[in-house]
Design an enzyme around this catalytic site. Structure first.
Site, PDB file in Angstrom:
ATOM      1  N   ARG A  75       0.801  -1.210   0.000  1.00  0.00           N
ATOM      2  CA  ARG A  75       0.000   0.000   0.000  1.00  0.00           C
ATOM      3  C   ARG A  75       0.846   1.278   0.000  1.00  0.00           C
ATOM      4  O   ARG A  75       0.735   2.114  -0.876  1.00  0.00           O
ATOM      5  CB  ARG A  75      -0.871   0.042   1.246  1.00  0.00           C
ATOM      6  CG  ARG A  75      -2.277   0.353   1.013  1.00  0.00           C
ATOM      7  CD  ARG A  75      -3.053  -0.376   2.074  1.00  0.00           C
ATOM      8  NE  ARG A  75      -2.591  -1.753   2.123  1.00  0.00           N
ATOM      9  CZ  ARG A  75      -3.265  -2.760   1.600  1.00  0.00           C
ATOM     10  NH1 ARG A  75      -4.405  -2.548   1.009  1.00  0.00           N
ATOM     11  NH2 ARG A  75      -2.792  -3.988   1.663  1.00  0.00           N
ATOM     12  N   THR A  76       1.702   1.413   0.989  1.00  0.00           N
ATOM     13  CA  THR A  76       2.478   2.651   1.111  1.00  0.00           C
ATOM     14  C   THR A  76       3.411   2.788  -0.090  1.00  0.00           C
ATOM     15  O   THR A  76       3.564   3.871  -0.659  1.00  0.00           O
ATOM     16  CB  THR A  76       3.266   2.653   2.433  1.00  0.00           C
ATOM     17  OG1 THR A  76       2.340   2.450   3.500  1.00  0.00           O
ATOM     18  CG2 THR A  76       4.001   3.951   2.645  1.00  0.00           C
ATOM     19  N   LYS A 105      24.887  -7.310   1.669  1.00  0.00           N
ATOM     20  CA  LYS A 105      26.336  -7.570   1.664  1.00  0.00           C
ATOM     21  C   LYS A 105      27.029  -6.906   2.846  1.00  0.00           C
ATOM     22  O   LYS A 105      28.243  -6.925   2.958  1.00  0.00           O
ATOM     23  CB  LYS A 105      26.952  -7.037   0.365  1.00  0.00           C
ATOM     24  CG  LYS A 105      26.371  -7.622  -0.890  1.00  0.00           C
ATOM     25  CD  LYS A 105      27.017  -6.982  -2.111  1.00  0.00           C
ATOM     26  CE  LYS A 105      26.311  -7.408  -3.384  1.00  0.00           C
ATOM     27  NZ  LYS A 105      26.645  -6.525  -4.507  1.00  0.00           N
ATOM     28  N   ARG A 126      11.438   2.992   4.259  1.00  0.00           N
ATOM     29  CA  ARG A 126      10.777   2.170   5.278  1.00  0.00           C
ATOM     30  C   ARG A 126      11.825   1.225   5.848  1.00  0.00           C
ATOM     31  O   ARG A 126      12.568   0.588   5.112  1.00  0.00           O
ATOM     32  CB  ARG A 126       9.628   1.364   4.693  1.00  0.00           C
ATOM     33  CG  ARG A 126       9.145   0.320   5.695  1.00  0.00           C
ATOM     34  CD  ARG A 126       7.835  -0.285   5.324  1.00  0.00           C
ATOM     35  NE  ARG A 126       6.755   0.676   5.468  1.00  0.00           N
ATOM     36  CZ  ARG A 126       5.472   0.336   5.400  1.00  0.00           C
ATOM     37  NH1 ARG A 126       5.126  -0.910   5.175  1.00  0.00           N
ATOM     38  NH2 ARG A 126       4.524   1.250   5.544  1.00  0.00           N
ATOM     39  N   HIS A 154       4.855   6.524  11.586  1.00  0.00           N
ATOM     40  CA  HIS A 154       4.512   6.407  10.167  1.00  0.00           C
ATOM     41  C   HIS A 154       3.779   7.696   9.810  1.00  0.00           C
ATOM     42  O   HIS A 154       2.565   7.721   9.642  1.00  0.00           O
ATOM     43  CB  HIS A 154       3.627   5.169   9.979  1.00  0.00           C
ATOM     44  CG  HIS A 154       3.403   4.763   8.556  1.00  0.00           C
ATOM     45  ND1 HIS A 154       3.712   5.564   7.482  1.00  0.00           N
ATOM     46  CD2 HIS A 154       2.892   3.617   8.027  1.00  0.00           C
ATOM     47  CE1 HIS A 154       3.399   4.925   6.369  1.00  0.00           C
ATOM     48  NE2 HIS A 154       2.896   3.748   6.675  1.00  0.00           N
TER      49      HIS A 154
HETATM   50  C1  NCD Z   1       0.792   0.090   8.370  1.00  0.00           C
HETATM   51  C2  NCD Z   1       2.274   0.034   8.668  1.00  0.00           C
HETATM   52  O1  NCD Z   1       3.059  -0.423   7.820  1.00  0.00           O
HETATM   53  O2  NCD Z   1       2.629   0.477   9.729  1.00  0.00           O
HETATM   54  N1  NCD Z   1       0.469  -0.174   7.048  1.00  0.00           N
HETATM   55  C3  NCD Z   1       0.575   0.773   6.082  1.00  0.00           C
HETATM   56  O3  NCD Z   1       1.530   1.486   5.979  1.00  0.00           O
HETATM   57  N2  NCD Z   1      -0.472   0.939   5.269  1.00  0.00           N
HETATM   58  C4  NCD Z   1      -0.009  -0.704   9.318  1.00  0.00           C
HETATM   59  C5  NCD Z   1       0.257  -2.181   9.404  1.00  0.00           C
HETATM   60  O4  NCD Z   1       1.129  -2.715   8.737  1.00  0.00           O
HETATM   61  O5  NCD Z   1      -0.447  -2.812  10.191  1.00  0.00           O
END
Ligand code: NCD
Length: 330
Positions: A75-76, A105, A126, A154
């Site tokens: 999603r993100t 590595k 991320r 986040h």
């Molecule tokens: C969330 C995350 O990665 O923190 N998801 C996201 O970014 N849409 C929530 C989750 O993974 O539960």
């Protein structure tokens, strides 16, 4: 019972945006004040309007955004890709950085930044470690957006969630919000709470299994910032006048003992009966997704369920606005 997951650290002392996004790193919701949120939301509204008219945008023409993801995401990752592409920019998509990048590595994150700052104008990161985004931002000479750092924060998920709530109620003041699920590890919850704490008369109910309660450090932080914090242990304690129920997944990947996860994961399931019993007509049902059973599919068709609708769509508008603002195009 001993908890097998580590308590998160808090680092709310990032540089404030103060209405000026150009060149900024986005690491934490603590960087935002009401004015900065207002500016972002106004531009997100504009993006939504233009998209709905079918206008082709090229604000990021000539810009390259690196998407460097060390943890799974669809999603993100997809949302940032879409936002960049919809503005005419391009991406360097690194989806499984842990195995596919030179980190496998033994390369340090700092060295990785040194490389990707040359390839691109902005880095979206991320990472599984809390604080990794702040460290990476220190090392990089291009702006960096935290797309989730372990059990830390986040921020962009929170920005789109706050935007969605604000669109629905026309304000972020005087709201009662229920958070359910994994308060300890839910980084989206940590960021949304920082955002809500900027507004007047916020009441928050937290419904979670005991071992997944918000850390005391987090609890006190939001309380000190003015939020009325109420912890509840069972569904029957849910308030009937909430504006938002923000349901979350129990974060399996943060457990070292999977039996403990199995015992905990189904503690609070959102069912049609639960919404019909405790939810008002004004209520909206939100979830950062992915859901893995904590909201039954029977709830999806309820008009109050917006996790597959407004929440997702707004994510693209907010990220478009954010990228364009940081890159100085608005
Ligand atoms: C969330 C995350 O990665 O923190 N998801 C996201 O970014 N849409 C929530 C989750 O993974 O539960």
């Amino acid at each position: 019972m001993a908890i097998s997951v580590k308590a998160p650290q808090i680092n709310p002392d990032q540089t404030g945006i103060n209405g000026n996004f150009k060149g900024q790193d986005i690491l934490s919701l603590s960087q935002f004040d009401q004015r900065s949120l207002g500016i972002l939301f106004q531009h997100a509204d504009e993006m939504a309007k233009l998209r709905k008219k079918g206008t082709i945008l090229d604000l990021l023409k000539g810009n390259i955004v690196t998407l460097l993801f060390y943890e799974p995401s669809s999603r993100t990752f997809g949302s940032f890709s879409s936002s960049t592409l919809r503005l005419g920019g391009q991406t360097i998509p690194i989806h499984d950085a842990k195995t596919s990048s030179s980190v496998a590595k033994g390369e340090t994150l700092e060295d990785t930044m040194g490389v990707f700052q040359t390839y691109s104008d902005l880095i979206v990161l991320r990472h599984s470690e809390t604080g990794a985004a702040a460290n990476a931002a220190n090392a990089a000479n291009v702006p960096l957006i935290n797309a989730g750092d372990g059990i830390g924060e986040h921020p962009t998920q929170a920005l789109m969630d706050l935007y969605t709530i604000n669109n629905r109620f026309g304000t972020l003041d005087n709201l009662t919000v229920v958070f359910a699920g994994d308060m300890l590890n839910g980084r989206t919850v940590h960021s949304v709470l920082l955002g809500l704490s900027l507004f007047k008369n916020t009441t928050v109910y937290l419904l979670s299994p005991k071992i997944l309660r918000l850390s005391r450090q987090h609890f006190n932080l939001y309380k000190e910032r003015g939020v009325k914090m109420v912890e509840i242990e069972k569904e029957t304690d849910l308030p009937k006048d909430a504006h938002v129920w923000y349901w979350t997944r129990v974060q399996k990947e943060r457990f070292t003992d999977l039996n403990e996860y199995e015992r905990t994961k189904n503690s609070f399931i959102l069912t049609k009966k639960l919404v019909d019993t405790y939810g008002s007509d004004q209520l909206i049902l939100m979830h950062p997704l992915p859901r893995v059973g904590e909201i039954l599919t029977e709830v999806d068709s309820d008009s109050r369920a917006i996790y597959f609708r407004d929440e997702i769509e707004n994510g693209v508008y907010v990220r478009m606005a954010l990228l364009a603002l940081i890159l100085g195009k608005l």
